[in-house]
Design an enzyme around this catalytic site. Sequence first.
Site, PDB file in Angstrom:
ATOM      1  N   LYS A  22       0.824  -1.044  -0.063  1.00 51.33           N
ATOM      2  CA  LYS A  22      -0.078  -0.078  -0.082  1.00 51.33           C
ATOM      3  C   LYS A  22       0.994   1.054   0.016  1.00 51.33           C
ATOM      4  CE  LYS A  22      -1.629   1.593   4.084  1.00 51.33           C
ATOM      5  NZ  LYS A  22      -1.407   2.829   4.537  1.00 51.33           N
ATOM      6  N   ASN A  23       1.931   1.384   0.947  1.00 51.80           N
ATOM      7  CA  ASN A  23       2.569   2.553   1.173  1.00 51.80           C
ATOM      8  C   ASN A  23       3.915   2.918  -0.089  1.00 51.80           C
ATOM      9  OD1 ASN A  23       1.194   3.220   3.152  1.00 51.80           O
ATOM     10  ND2 ASN A  23       2.703   2.610   4.510  1.00 51.80           N
ATOM     11  N   CYS A 118      -4.116  12.658  13.346  1.00 54.95           N
ATOM     12  CA  CYS A 118      -4.928  11.520  13.019  1.00 54.95           C
ATOM     13  C   CYS A 118      -4.696  10.913  14.438  1.00 54.95           C
ATOM     14  CB  CYS A 118      -4.374  10.774  11.802  1.00 54.95           C
ATOM     15  SG  CYS A 118      -3.002   9.966  12.071  1.00 54.95           S
ATOM     16  N   ARG A 123       1.263  14.439  13.392  1.00 57.35           N
ATOM     17  CA  ARG A 123       1.698  14.233  11.930  1.00 57.35           C
ATOM     18  C   ARG A 123       1.690  15.463  11.278  1.00 57.35           C
ATOM     19  NH1 ARG A 123      -0.536   8.761   9.782  1.00 57.35           N
ATOM     20  NH2 ARG A 123       1.224   9.071   8.446  1.00 57.35           N
ATOM     21  N   ASP A 307       5.150   0.466  11.655  1.00 61.04           N
ATOM     22  CA  ASP A 307       3.748  -0.246  11.197  1.00 61.04           C
ATOM     23  C   ASP A 307       3.825  -1.582  11.830  1.00 61.04           C
ATOM     24  OD1 ASP A 307       3.076   2.180  10.200  1.00 61.04           O
ATOM     25  OD2 ASP A 307       3.717   1.483   8.100  1.00 61.04           O
ATOM     26  N   ARG A 399      -8.536  -0.568   4.810  1.00 66.77           N
ATOM     27  CA  ARG A 399      -7.482   0.331   4.182  1.00 66.77           C
ATOM     28  C   ARG A 399      -6.289  -0.039   3.761  1.00 66.77           C
ATOM     29  NH1 ARG A 399      -6.952   5.874   7.235  1.00 66.77           N
ATOM     30  NH2 ARG A 399      -5.504   6.111   5.583  1.00 66.77           N
TER      31      ARG A 399
HETATM   32  C1  EPZ Z   1       4.678   6.809   6.325  1.00 69.58           C
HETATM   33  O1  EPZ Z   1       3.861   7.913   6.914  1.00 69.58           O
HETATM   34  C2  EPZ Z   1       3.630   5.692   5.887  1.00 69.58           C
HETATM   35  N1  EPZ Z   1       2.730   6.189   5.331  1.00 69.58           N
HETATM   36  C3  EPZ Z   1       3.103   5.271   7.607  1.00 69.58           C
HETATM   37  O2  EPZ Z   1       2.192   4.290   7.475  1.00 69.58           O
HETATM   38  C4  EPZ Z   1       4.395   4.926   8.495  1.00 69.58           C
HETATM   39  O3  EPZ Z   1       3.921   4.737   9.776  1.00 69.58           O
HETATM   40  C5  EPZ Z   1       5.517   6.046   8.385  1.00 69.58           C
HETATM   41  O4  EPZ Z   1       5.641   6.521   6.924  1.00 69.58           O
HETATM   42  C6  EPZ Z   1       6.694   5.694   9.215  1.00 69.58           C
HETATM   43  O5  EPZ Z   1       7.153   4.792   8.686  1.00 69.58           O
HETATM   44  C7  EPZ Z   1       2.565   6.113   3.961  1.00 69.58           C
HETATM   45  O6  EPZ Z   1       3.681   5.530   3.287  1.00 69.58           O
HETATM   46  C8  EPZ Z   1       1.406   6.540   3.262  1.00 69.58           C
HETATM   47  P1  EPZ Z   1       6.876  10.121   8.116  1.00 69.58           P
HETATM   48  P2  EPZ Z   1       4.318   9.398   6.659  1.00 69.58           P
HETATM   49  O7  EPZ Z   1       6.802  11.484   7.587  1.00 69.58           O
HETATM   50  O8  EPZ Z   1       5.074   9.716   5.420  1.00 69.58           O
HETATM   51  C9  EPZ Z   1       7.064  13.435  11.475  1.00 69.58           C
HETATM   52  C10 EPZ Z   1       0.392   3.040   7.688  1.00 69.58           C
HETATM   53  O9  EPZ Z   1      -0.311   2.514   8.788  1.00 69.58           O
HETATM   54  N2  EPZ Z   1       7.100  14.656  10.424  1.00 69.58           N
HETATM   55  O10 EPZ Z   1       7.991   9.381   7.860  1.00 69.58           O
HETATM   56  O11 EPZ Z   1       3.433  10.221   7.258  1.00 69.58           O
HETATM   57  C11 EPZ Z   1       6.059  12.708  11.941  1.00 69.58           C
HETATM   58  O12 EPZ Z   1       5.002  13.212  12.631  1.00 69.58           O
HETATM   59  C12 EPZ Z   1       0.797   4.210   7.833  1.00 69.58           C
HETATM   60  O13 EPZ Z   1       0.222   2.388   6.726  1.00 69.58           O
HETATM   61  C13 EPZ Z   1       7.050  15.755  10.752  1.00 69.58           C
HETATM   62  O14 EPZ Z   1       7.165  16.121  11.960  1.00 69.58           O
HETATM   63  O15 EPZ Z   1       5.531   9.373   7.912  1.00 69.58           O
HETATM   64  C14 EPZ Z   1       6.572  11.305  12.228  1.00 69.58           C
HETATM   65  O16 EPZ Z   1       6.650  11.465  13.624  1.00 69.58           O
HETATM   66  C15 EPZ Z   1       0.547   5.037   9.275  1.00 69.58           C
HETATM   67  N3  EPZ Z   1       7.056  16.743   9.702  1.00 69.58           N
HETATM   68  C16 EPZ Z   1       7.666  11.229  11.786  1.00 69.58           C
HETATM   69  O17 EPZ Z   1       8.316  12.674  11.106  1.00 69.58           O
HETATM   70  C17 EPZ Z   1       6.598  16.301   8.669  1.00 69.58           C
HETATM   71  O18 EPZ Z   1       6.460  17.198   7.668  1.00 69.58           O
HETATM   72  C18 EPZ Z   1       8.061  10.215  10.433  1.00 69.58           C
HETATM   73  O19 EPZ Z   1       6.753  10.522   9.534  1.00 69.58           O
HETATM   74  C19 EPZ Z   1       6.874  14.887   8.271  1.00 69.58           C
HETATM   75  C20 EPZ Z   1       6.895  14.012   9.225  1.00 69.58           C
END
Ligand code: EPZ
Length: 420
Positions: A22-23, A118, A123, A307, A399
């Site tokens: 999915k991701n 969320c 996030r 995840d 999802r």
């Molecule tokens: C991706 O989310 C995945 N989603 C998530 O999967 C996964 O848990 C996550 O990466 C971490 O591996 C998809 O790929 C669609 P991040 P993403 O940006 O890209 C902080 C699932 O269950 N951050 O790597 O949103 C953020 O809050 C989902 O399939 C900022 O502070 O994750 C988090 O603490 C859930 N500012 C950390 O970085 C930003 O601009 C990592 O988030 C972006 C992120």
Amino acid sequence: MDRIRLRGGHALSGEIVISGAKNAALPLMTAGMLTDERLVLSRVPLLADTETMGQLLAQHGVAVERSANDPRTLSIGGAITNTEAPYDIVRKMRASVLVLGPLLARVREARVSLPGGCAIGTRPVDLHLKGLEQMGAVITLDGGYIDAKAPHGLKGATIVFPMPSVGATENLLMAASLADGRTLLANAAREPEITDLCDCLVAMGAKISGIGTDKLTIDGVASLHGAHHEVIPDRIETGTYACAAAITGGSLHLVGGRLDHLGAVVRTLAEAGVEITPTETGLMVKRLNGLHGVDAITEPYPGFPTDMQAQYMVLMSVAEGASLVTETIFENRFMHVPELNRMGARINVHGKSAIVRGVASLSGAPVMATDLRASVSLVLAGLAAKGETIVNRVYHLDRGFETVETKLAACGADIERIAG
Ligand code: EPZ
């Protein structure tokens, strides 16, 4: 609303074909916006989220056609006629924000609803926005929307992330592929899904080096062309079914599962007493003797994935001894704990860590899921539990997991979906 009913205690045995990730599929679908030609993606999982992404692309004017012979093959392309990603779609799926980079790169403007928080945490998307600003975009926040414009086009820049972000790396990779000049992304995320996106962009004519590392160099090109790309198998689904085999004391052949994508999961499960060995077509998973408590801490890839944290906690709930499970990526990702405790688990949360004391067995109960990975962890708990478990709010599961009940039932689980 559909529910899942299961009766635990059956050792799983047989074969499960792992679906496309999915991701990986979600950003790949948005990459289809980077060209007027056709991007053909195969092994796109049939999930609520990929369906939502299809609707979002369609509302930008980009055609998404499903192959008549294979519903998992999508042909994406066409001119962008609308630059707004509305709240109604973005609130359903945060990955919608991945249209921002492609829109700015292709048509120099975008209006994308802010995703907001969320269930698993706040996030923010500040890293996406800062990176695009460094590339010359002018961004304002207005009425809950990100208004972004790059009237003179995007320019290459050196962007050093304060921490790796999967989504920000993906957005900036796509933007940089069509920017003027060279972009360097340092401390970039290097999840297999990012490598998959890079491979697809390269097939479309992008110039990217450092693929698979945390330093990506992108030399922008004037245009990208069509390509055919197969989505990688889902490493989280693979790890989830590995836990299912181990929890039930069974063995599963996970067709398509890739050892090189599992990172720290392989070592952690091995220490806990779960053997994962590569076969010609996938991975064989079986529990050796007993399960032992082993600590895990979530980290960016190749560390232990957030995840997989909920699913691993279920495994630890029925292991001998105690373990410490620490969540460092999201601030509120222990919502499965009270539900697991209702099923007889002994888990105490202290800030970012949970102490899991193994119990001899879990007992079935009606439970409720709050997010995707939490809901599959409740299914795993139900497989291990004595008696009947009903998992409510199955739409979370839909999802991100293709036909979970069919896949598990074919391997001997007593599981069914109750419609309504
Ligand atoms: C991706 O989310 C995945 N989603 C998530 O999967 C996964 O848990 C996550 O990466 C971490 O591996 C998809 O790929 C669609 P991040 P993403 O940006 O890209 C902080 C699932 O269950 N951050 O790597 O949103 C953020 O809050 C989902 O399939 C900022 O502070 O994750 C988090 O603490 C859930 N500012 C950390 O970085 C930003 O601009 C990592 O988030 C972006 C992120």
